[in-house]
Every structure is written in structure tokens, then in C-alpha cells.
Design an enzyme around this catalytic site. Sequence first.
Site, mmCIF file in Angstrom:
data_model
loop_
_atom_site.group_PDB
_atom_site.id
_atom_site.type_symbol
_atom_site.label_atom_id
_atom_site.label_comp_id
_atom_site.label_asym_id
_atom_site.label_seq_id
_atom_site.Cartn_x
_atom_site.Cartn_y
_atom_site.Cartn_z
ATOM 1 C CG ASP A 148 13.451 17.800 -2.790
ATOM 2 O OD1 ASP A 148 12.376 19.138 -1.631
ATOM 3 O OD2 ASP A 148 12.284 17.352 -3.704
ATOM 4 C CG HIS A 475 15.523 17.312 5.491
ATOM 5 N ND1 HIS A 475 16.974 16.823 5.120
ATOM 6 C CD2 HIS A 475 16.020 17.113 3.779
ATOM 7 C CE1 HIS A 475 17.281 16.365 4.171
ATOM 8 N NE2 HIS A 475 16.451 17.013 3.881
ATOM 9 C CG ASP A 520 14.711 20.929 15.905
ATOM 10 O OD1 ASP A 520 14.603 21.449 14.759
ATOM 11 O OD2 ASP A 520 14.592 21.969 16.732
ATOM 12 C CD GLU A 529 12.051 17.515 2.875
ATOM 13 O OE1 GLU A 529 11.842 15.797 2.821
ATOM 14 O OE2 GLU A 529 11.960 17.468 1.324
HETATM 15 O O1 G3I Z 1 -1.507 5.157 2.951
HETATM 16 C C1 G3I Z 1 -0.386 5.262 3.584
HETATM 17 C C2 G3I Z 1 -1.269 5.332 4.556
HETATM 18 O O2 G3I Z 1 -2.168 3.752 4.820
HETATM 19 C C3 G3I Z 1 -0.459 3.905 6.132
HETATM 20 O O3 G3I Z 1 -1.065 3.642 7.336
HETATM 21 C C4 G3I Z 1 0.846 4.500 6.056
HETATM 22 C C5 G3I Z 1 1.719 3.930 7.669
HETATM 23 O O4 G3I Z 1 2.972 3.805 7.083
HETATM 24 O O5 G3I Z 1 1.429 4.906 5.503
HETATM 25 C C6 G3I Z 1 1.129 5.968 4.360
HETATM 26 O O6 G3I Z 1 1.649 5.902 3.439
HETATM 27 C C7 G3I Z 1 2.724 7.386 3.522
HETATM 28 C C8 G3I Z 1 2.926 7.857 2.150
HETATM 29 O O7 G3I Z 1 3.824 8.968 2.346
HETATM 30 C C9 G3I Z 1 1.319 8.905 3.159
HETATM 31 O O8 G3I Z 1 1.148 10.153 3.350
HETATM 32 C C10 G3I Z 1 3.884 6.674 3.693
HETATM 33 O O9 G3I Z 1 3.967 6.058 4.622
HETATM 34 C C11 G3I Z 1 4.963 7.767 3.588
HETATM 35 O O10 G3I Z 1 6.115 7.504 3.748
HETATM 36 C C12 G3I Z 1 4.969 8.284 2.425
HETATM 37 O O11 G3I Z 1 5.691 9.563 2.529
HETATM 38 C C13 G3I Z 1 5.968 10.964 1.367
HETATM 39 C C14 G3I Z 1 7.776 11.227 1.378
HETATM 40 O O12 G3I Z 1 7.589 11.974 0.618
HETATM 41 C C15 G3I Z 1 7.783 9.678 1.121
HETATM 42 O O13 G3I Z 1 7.069 9.427 -0.545
HETATM 43 C C16 G3I Z 1 4.753 11.970 2.787
HETATM 44 O O14 G3I Z 1 3.861 11.969 2.865
HETATM 45 C C17 G3I Z 1 5.686 13.342 1.388
HETATM 46 O O15 G3I Z 1 4.873 14.021 2.048
HETATM 47 C C18 G3I Z 1 7.093 13.284 1.114
HETATM 48 O O16 G3I Z 1 7.447 14.265 -0.228
HETATM 49 C C19 G3I Z 1 8.576 14.353 -0.129
HETATM 50 C C20 G3I Z 1 8.697 14.376 -1.585
HETATM 51 O O17 G3I Z 1 8.934 13.732 -1.985
HETATM 52 C C21 G3I Z 1 10.183 15.049 -2.385
HETATM 53 N N1 G3I Z 1 10.116 16.547 -1.517
HETATM 54 C C22 G3I Z 1 9.507 16.571 0.275
HETATM 55 C C23 G3I Z 1 8.786 16.114 0.681
HETATM 56 C C24 G3I Z 1 8.470 16.347 1.460
HETATM 57 O O18 G3I Z 1 9.552 15.262 2.879
HETATM 58 O O1 9MR Z 2 16.683 15.761 0.967
HETATM 59 C C1 9MR Z 2 15.731 14.291 0.384
HETATM 60 C C2 9MR Z 2 14.018 15.712 0.875
HETATM 61 O O2 9MR Z 2 14.054 16.226 0.644
HETATM 62 C C3 9MR Z 2 13.205 14.048 0.329
HETATM 63 O O3 9MR Z 2 11.846 14.142 1.086
HETATM 64 C C4 9MR Z 2 13.840 12.824 1.282
HETATM 65 C C5 9MR Z 2 13.198 11.648 0.834
HETATM 66 O O4 9MR Z 2 13.361 11.493 -1.076
HETATM 67 O O5 9MR Z 2 15.530 12.197 0.078
HETATM 68 C C6 9MR Z 2 16.107 13.578 0.954
HETATM 69 O O6 9MR Z 2 16.835 13.077 0.054
HETATM 70 C C7 9MR Z 2 18.014 12.699 1.125
HETATM 71 C C8 9MR Z 2 18.329 11.054 0.087
HETATM 72 O O7 9MR Z 2 16.808 10.843 -0.505
HETATM 73 C C9 9MR Z 2 19.068 9.962 0.107
HETATM 74 N N1 9MR Z 2 20.324 10.841 0.288
HETATM 75 C C10 9MR Z 2 20.422 11.400 1.636
HETATM 76 C C11 9MR Z 2 19.828 12.428 1.281
HETATM 77 C C12 9MR Z 2 19.526 13.763 2.710
HETATM 78 O O8 9MR Z 2 20.425 13.779 3.230
#
Ligand code: G3I
Ligand code: 9MR
Length: 548
Positions: A148, A475, A520, A529
Amino acid sequence: MDKIYLNQVGYFSESEKRAVLNFKADDFEIENADGNCVFKGKVSHFGTDDISGEDTYVAKFSDFKTEGTYRIKAQDGVSAAFTISDKPYAKLMKDICKCFYYLRCADALDKEFAGEYYHKPCHMTKATVYGEDTEPVDVTGGWHDAGDYGRYSTAGAVAVAHILYGVRFFPELLKVKFNIPAVSAEKGILPDILAETKVELDFLMKMQRENGSVWHKVTTFCHAPFVMPEDDKEELFLFPVSSIATADIAAVMALAYSVYKDYDSAYALKLKESSLRAYKWLKENPDELLFHNAEGSNTGEYDEAEDISNRFWAAAALYEAFGEEKYLTDAIDKKKELDLFDKEAKKKGYQGDVFTCMGWAEVAGLGSLSLFLKNEKNEITEEMKKRFILEADRLVENAGKNGFNLCMEAKDFIWGSNMELLKYLMVLTVSNKMLNVKAEYKNAIQSGLDYLLGCNSMDTSYVTGNGERAFKNPHLRPTAVDDIEQPWPGLVSGGPNVGLQDEMAKKVPADSAPMKCYYDHTACYSLNEITIYWNSPLVFVMAGMLQR
Ligand code: G3I
Ligand code: 9MR
Ligand code: ZN
């Protein structure tokens, strides 16, 4: 299908080397590029484990040390190609560093250096301060976070920190050249890696308010559709300040001060001023100020459960950089608080030690690194050293539980599992280099890298452009729409995630073993991503490997 998994990039002559077979075989052969057999060995049966779900057989070939390019064969199985050389990771290292350059926001790309991955200036407008009736603010610059186009303070601080701790522990990193524009400083041209981290540091300084606090993020209200960055023209918002972002900025600016003072005193002073201003705000605002997305906004939340680990990191980093006792006292206080928090987490079955964590949320491990750099014989530093060693020993024990010698457990295969691995490899690297040199640590680091580069049940290298069967469909918005066949090289995929949290990921059978919860596909943001803080710990780990 019969598969032979191995590190598709390569090995040093003296590395421990292993391939993993998912079928029964007694013997294996190594074949050179001309198809001649150059080594024969015996396969041993390991058995099943709960991360790959496969009945694995192991082919060890550490005794084979001749430089060249090869494949392994056993019965009908043929592995991907791999090399043995004295610089097996030179291209990988350049690629993983150059990724940050391609992720630059604003008008910082140059056709000469970005080549076909050049994009036009993007996100150049001033940002509206969300919920406030004040003048819009110029926060241009920095790196896009990920697939993103958001720019997030905590994520940025942690990514820069992984790299700068890498520089502090392993100065060889300063010699890595990856073809980016030269940046002049008071004492000459900056090393490439510092020219690149400066881009993000300059942006992070813009994210700080006069009063020292730091805006949590700057993004559009919702994620952009799949367009090039210059075509993402929605209004930019600065979302509220948080104590987590403010603490992370206090910490990373202190760390950066220690690095840049050798190159440019005026710039170092700016970094110091930013660090002190953030820290002053933290002290004046002792209550946690966490972050949640505004109603209806869906850009990255980077929410954290507490700000204790962040304040601990800040105190330790300021102590390391500026030496005043008051920071050490603060670090000791925060350590006590975090220990109590950790006890609760352990009750929920969490294993591992919070003081070794270095992700975007739990950052106490970065504070430990600052204490190691300070290297004083005080109680807190000695305790952290012991805790790193205990964690490293736990990781080695985990590695013994599967044929891949991989230090991960089933619970680690969450969103960004490759970062869970890389954080572990950072702990093992620090333990092995600084605290307690041990063959088991070194081998677990190698096996972890092997996993990332193809020795896994997906037979996939999770670094683009590195390995014959490297993933190709991150992604990542520019890659998805730029009509260029291959993504730029050096991007680290998030990797397998049992959560399968996006629509396309649902195509993966839900009962798949953790290591196989991967696809993939460009649409799979929860599996495939990329982000700056999944690349940055690999820079640290590879820097450790440079200085062997
Ligand atoms: O901490 C819990 C753990 O206790 C549990 O056992 C486990 C099982 O699901 O989940 C853990 O939490 C996870 C959390 O990350 C901590 O690592 C969540 O499930 C998981 O959904 C969450 O994912 C994060 C995701 O955003 C959604 O919020 C990723 O770490 C984080 O790297 C990712 O970051 C995104 C940004 O929001 C937007 N930009 C892209 C980026 C990468 O995808
Ligand atoms: O592209 C977005 C990615 O960077 C984030 O990790 C993810 C979770 O926040 O969201 C992706 O965007 C999606 C959005 O949340 C929902 N509509 C579809 C988007 C990706 O195609
Ligand atoms: Zn941009």
C-alpha cells in the site's frame, strides 16, 4: 509430488548444508552444470513434524565444498539449482538494500538509478491534520510502507532501526554498494546504506509536532485501488499522535545520532534534538496514548496493546546515545513494568521473551540491543544478555524438532511469518556474535536462511529475483500495474500464514500444514505482501553473515 527442497541461492564452502526430501530415498547425488556427478551421500529419515506436516528425509552435504553451480538428485527428484561460493549472498544483499530505494515516496526517484521501476513524483500534497482545524502539513518523502502507499511512523522507525543496529554491530554493511544517488555530508559522501536510511529519517522528523509528539501515520482515508503511486491522488491525512510512535521516534533518532555523528555533525544535532523533544513529551505525558483507526478508515492500524516496550526502547536508546543516568533509571523502571506484562502474556501460553522481540509492535528487544552496544557491566545489561542466550537456546531446541532445522513453531506462522523467522535469526545472530559463539546458533541461522531461500514445503524462495523458484507476484501496487514482467529483486514476502486472512487466500485448503499456508498471488495481502520491516531484519541478518 517428490520434492527436494534447498537454499536456491547458495552456501559458503564451509557452511552446514542440507537439503530436505519429502519422499523416501537412500542415496543422493550432487550434479554439476555439465550433468556430471560430483558428490554422493546417504539420506537419513527424520520423520514428521507439525510445521510442514511432511514425512521428511534429510540429505546433508556439508563435506562438499567445491565452488560451482549444482543440483541435487535423488530417485526422480531434482532440486532447484544452487551455488557454493565465497560470496554467495552478494547479489541478495544489494537487492534487499535497493528495495528501500524503489519504495521511496515523493520525487526522490531518478531514472538513471530506478531504471524501468521509476515512478513519477507521488504524494506531494500537504496532509490534512485529521480532526483538527489547522494548516495542512508538508510530510513528503520517506518510503511507502508496503504493497500500500501508507507511511507509518512506528513501522518506519523499526525498519530504520533494524538497519542501523546492523550498521552498529556489523560495520561491513557500510561497504555495501547498491547503485543509488550519492549524498554529500560534512565529512564526505555517505555510505549507500546511510544515504538510504536518511530518506526515511528525514520523513520521520517531519512527522513530529512542535511539542515533540509524533503523528502515528500519514495515509489516504482508505487504501488506494491498484494504481501507480502518482495516480493515487486522494487527500492525505495525518492521523493522531500516539505515545507508541513518539517513543519509537525518540529511540530511532537517538540511535541515528550515534551513527550519523561520524559523518555530519549538523545533521546529528538535528537527530538529537528530535530525539530529546520526543522524549520530553513522553515524560510529560506518562499515560499511554494508543492508536485506533478513525471510523471507516481501513489503512494500516499498527495498533499496540501497550506502550511499555516502546518507552523501554526509547530510554535504553537515549542512554546509549547520550549517556545520562536518568535514562538508565527510566529503562530499569520500564523493564520492571514490562516483566509484569510479560508474565501475563506467558499465562496465555506465549513462549519466548518479550525482551528479545523486535517487530513493529513489541520493540523491547531493540532496547536490549542498545544496552549491548553500551556494554556496561550493570545488572540490567547482564540480565538481558542471559535472556538473549536463553531465547537462542529455545530456538535451537525448536530447530531440532523438524527436518528443516527451522527454529519456528506452528504458532509462528501468522501474518508476516517470515518476519517472525527473521526476528529469531536476529536474536541468534546477536547471541552468536556478541554473547556466546556456538555452532548450534550458527547452524540455526544458516537453516533459517535456507528456509527463506527455498528449503521449505512450498519449494519457494521468499526473496524476489533470488533463487530459481522465487516468488513473483507480491501484493505490491506498482508491481501489479506496471506491465513489467518481474517485480524488482530483493523483496521479502510475508510468507505462510495459517490465518489466511484475505479472499484469495481462501483458495488454500484450510487444513494445510502451517508451512503450506501460502499462495504466490498478487491478491493475497495476508500471505504475499511485502513491507519495509520484513526486508530490514534480513539486512541485519545478512550483515551478520558478512562479518564471519
Ligand atoms: O499477536 C497475535 C497472537 O497473539 C496470535 O496468536 C496470532 C494468531 O492470529 O495473531 C497475532 O496477531 C497478529 C498480528 O498481526 C500481530 O503479529 C494478527 O493475527 C494479524 O492479523 C496481524 O497482522 C498484521 C496486519 O497488518 C493486519 O493488521 C501484520 O502483523 C502487519 O504486518 C500488517 O501490516 C500491514 C499494514 O497494516 C498496512 N501496510 C501493509 C502491512 C503488511 O501487510
Ligand atoms: O493493499 C492493502 C494491504 O497493503 C494491507 O495490508 C491490507 C490490510 O490492511 O489491505 C489491503 O487493501 C485491501 C483492503 O484492505 C480491502 N480491499 C482490498 C484491498 C486490496 O486489494
Ligand atoms: Zn508516494
